[in-house]
Write a protein that holds these residues in place. Structure first.
Motif, PDB file in Angstrom:
ATOM      1  N   GLU A 188     -13.255   3.002   6.974  1.00 35.16           N
ATOM      2  CA  GLU A 188     -14.180   4.123   6.798  1.00 35.16           C
ATOM      3  C   GLU A 188     -13.315   5.366   6.689  1.00 35.16           C
ATOM      4  N   TYR A 189     -13.496   6.120   5.603  1.00 33.91           N
ATOM      5  CA  TYR A 189     -12.675   7.303   5.384  1.00 33.91           C
ATOM      6  C   TYR A 189     -13.508   8.405   4.742  1.00 33.91           C
ATOM      7  N   GLU A 190     -12.987   9.624   4.840  1.00 35.72           N
ATOM      8  CA  GLU A 190     -13.650  10.786   4.251  1.00 35.72           C
ATOM      9  C   GLU A 190     -12.725  11.401   3.224  1.00 35.72           C
ATOM     10  N   MET A 191     -13.282  11.659   2.042  1.00 36.65           N
ATOM     11  CA  MET A 191     -12.505  12.275   0.972  1.00 36.65           C
ATOM     12  C   MET A 191     -13.405  13.288   0.268  1.00 36.65           C
ATOM     13  N   LYS A 192     -12.948  14.531   0.191  1.00 38.24           N
ATOM     14  CA  LYS A 192     -13.697  15.608  -0.451  1.00 38.24           C
ATOM     15  C   LYS A 192     -15.112  15.720   0.117  1.00 38.24           C
ATOM     16  N   GLY A 193     -15.228  15.574   1.439  1.00 37.66           N
ATOM     17  CA  GLY A 193     -16.509  15.729   2.110  1.00 37.66           C
ATOM     18  C   GLY A 193     -17.430  14.525   2.057  1.00 37.66           C
ATOM     19  N   THR A 194     -17.024  13.467   1.397  1.00 32.66           N
ATOM     20  CA  THR A 194     -17.841  12.254   1.288  1.00 32.66           C
ATOM     21  C   THR A 194     -17.235  11.150   2.145  1.00 32.66           C
ATOM     22  N   VAL A 195     -18.070  10.560   3.002  1.00 28.99           N
ATOM     23  CA  VAL A 195     -17.618   9.452   3.844  1.00 28.99           C
ATOM     24  C   VAL A 195     -17.909   8.150   3.107  1.00 28.99           C
ATOM     25  N   SER A 196     -16.909   7.310   3.027  1.00 32.23           N
ATOM     26  CA  SER A 196     -17.040   6.008   2.357  1.00 32.23           C
ATOM     27  C   SER A 196     -16.653   4.908   3.320  1.00 32.23           C
ATOM     28  N   ARG A 197     -17.320   3.776   3.177  1.00 33.18           N
ATOM     29  CA  ARG A 197     -16.952   2.582   3.940  1.00 33.18           C
ATOM     30  C   ARG A 197     -16.767   1.455   2.937  1.00 33.18           C
ATOM     31  N   GLU A 198     -15.624   0.802   3.033  1.00 34.66           N
ATOM     32  CA  GLU A 198     -15.314  -0.301   2.128  1.00 34.66           C
ATOM     33  C   GLU A 198     -14.794  -1.480   2.929  1.00 34.66           C
ATOM     34  N   THR A 199     -15.035  -2.661   2.397  1.00 33.31           N
ATOM     35  CA  THR A 199     -14.473  -3.883   2.955  1.00 33.31           C
ATOM     36  C   THR A 199     -13.872  -4.669   1.802  1.00 33.31           C
ATOM     37  N   GLY A 200     -12.931  -5.524   2.141  1.00 31.61           N
ATOM     38  CA  GLY A 200     -12.320  -6.334   1.093  1.00 31.61           C
ATOM     39  C   GLY A 200     -11.164  -7.145   1.629  1.00 31.61           C
ATOM     40  N   ARG A 201     -10.307  -7.540   0.713  1.00 32.62           N
ATOM     41  CA  ARG A 201      -9.158  -8.377   1.043  1.00 32.62           C
ATOM     42  C   ARG A 201      -7.941  -7.840   0.311  1.00 32.62           C
ATOM     43  N   ASP A 202      -6.828  -7.746   1.021  1.00 28.22           N
ATOM     44  CA  ASP A 202      -5.541  -7.405   0.427  1.00 28.22           C
ATOM     45  C   ASP A 202      -4.810  -8.698   0.130  1.00 28.22           C
ATOM     46  N   ILE A 203      -4.106  -8.711  -0.972  1.00 29.10           N
ATOM     47  CA  ILE A 203      -3.234  -9.834  -1.311  1.00 29.10           C
ATOM     48  C   ILE A 203      -1.865  -9.269  -1.640  1.00 29.10           C
ATOM     49  N   PHE A 204      -0.886  -9.661  -0.845  1.00 25.89           N
ATOM     50  CA  PHE A 204       0.504  -9.257  -1.047  1.00 25.89           C
ATOM     51  C   PHE A 204       1.318 -10.479  -1.431  1.00 25.89           C
ATOM     52  N   VAL A 205       2.247 -10.294  -2.362  1.00 30.62           N
ATOM     53  CA  VAL A 205       3.253 -11.305  -2.671  1.00 30.62           C
ATOM     54  C   VAL A 205       4.589 -10.746  -2.182  1.00 30.62           C
ATOM     55  N   PHE A 206       5.329 -11.586  -1.467  1.00 26.45           N
ATOM     56  CA  PHE A 206       6.628 -11.211  -0.927  1.00 26.45           C
ATOM     57  C   PHE A 206       7.700 -12.137  -1.496  1.00 26.45           C
ATOM     58  N   ALA A 207       8.900 -11.595  -1.647  1.00 33.62           N
ATOM     59  CA  ALA A 207      10.057 -12.388  -2.066  1.00 33.62           C
ATOM     60  C   ALA A 207      11.188 -12.126  -1.075  1.00 33.62           C
ATOM     61  N   ARG A 208      11.936 -13.180  -0.802  1.00 35.44           N
ATOM     62  CA  ARG A 208      13.090 -13.043   0.089  1.00 35.44           C
ATOM     63  C   ARG A 208      14.343 -12.956  -0.776  1.00 35.44           C
ATOM     64  N   ALA A 209      15.107 -11.900  -0.553  1.00 36.05           N
ATOM     65  CA  ALA A 209      16.384 -11.727  -1.256  1.00 36.05           C
ATOM     66  C   ALA A 209      17.426 -11.353  -0.215  1.00 36.05           C
ATOM     67  N   SER A 210      18.544 -12.044  -0.222  1.00 38.52           N
ATOM     68  CA  SER A 210      19.630 -11.805   0.747  1.00 38.52           C
ATOM     69  C   SER A 210      19.107 -11.848   2.179  1.00 38.52           C
ATOM     70  N   GLY A 211      18.163 -12.758   2.431  1.00 39.07           N
ATOM     71  CA  GLY A 211      17.646 -12.953   3.776  1.00 39.07           C
ATOM     72  C   GLY A 211      16.564 -11.981   4.222  1.00 39.07           C
ATOM     73  N   THR A 212      16.172 -11.053   3.358  1.00 45.12           N
ATOM     74  CA  THR A 212      15.178 -10.043   3.715  1.00 45.12           C
ATOM     75  C   THR A 212      13.914 -10.218   2.879  1.00 45.12           C
ATOM     76  N   TRP A 213      12.767 -10.207   3.557  1.00 43.89           N
ATOM     77  CA  TRP A 213      11.480 -10.271   2.860  1.00 43.89           C
ATOM     78  C   TRP A 213      11.072  -8.869   2.421  1.00 43.89           C
ATOM     79  N   LEU A 214      10.658  -8.738   1.157  1.00 41.26           N
ATOM     80  CA  LEU A 214      10.155  -7.476   0.619  1.00 41.26           C
ATOM     81  C   LEU A 214       8.871  -7.730  -0.157  1.00 41.26           C
TER      82      LEU A 214
END
Length: 134
Positions: free
Chosen positions: A96-122
């Motif tokens: 729930e956030y407010e932007m330019k005086g308007t309050v919005s509520r959103e729901t959903g799903r994030d999808i991230f893809v990660f790759a490991r290079a030199s032992g570090t996930w990014l």
């Protein structure tokens, strides 16, 4: 079928997702530079547009944070699948956030893809799937 994770990978990716979310929610978007690959891509909901490159992706978070006042935000524990040095993490969120005086509520799903290079996930790719408005 996803491959089993190496010892510690699951916890490392959960912590990485947590760090990404904490960085933007606390207004420390510069911290995202250490979690995003140089060639990071963010695809807008509905695949309407793309943001390419670490600097542009970090700037997109900074722009949101500078324009929106977040009243509340919750993320579920991520589900993570591994294929060698590639992983996909997805989680459900509610904001729930407010932007330019308007309050919005959103729901959903994030999808991230990660790759490991030199032992570090990014993070290399992200999109959001928005739930239909209620």
């Amino acid at each position: 079928m996803p491959a089993p994770a190496k010892a510690g990978d699951g916890e490392a990716l959960r912590k990485l997702v947590q760090n990404i979310n904490h960085a933007w929610r606390s207004g420390r978007t510069d911290d995202l530079n250490r979690y995003f690959h140089d060639d990071m891509v963010i695809v807008a909901p509905g695949f309407a547009q793309r943001c390419e490159g670490r600097a542009a992706c970090v700037a997109s978070y900074a722009e949101f944070v500078s324009q929106a006042k977040v009243h509340k935000c919750h993320e579920s524990e991520p589900a993570i699948d591994f294929w060698g040095d590639t992983a996909v993490a997805s989680f459900i969120w509610d904001i729930e956030y407010e932007m330019k005086g308007t309050v919005s509520r959103e729901t959903g799903r994030d999808i991230f893809v990660f790759a490991r290079a030199s032992g570090t996930w990014l993070a290399v790719w992200r999109t959001m799937l928005l739930d239909p408005p209620q």
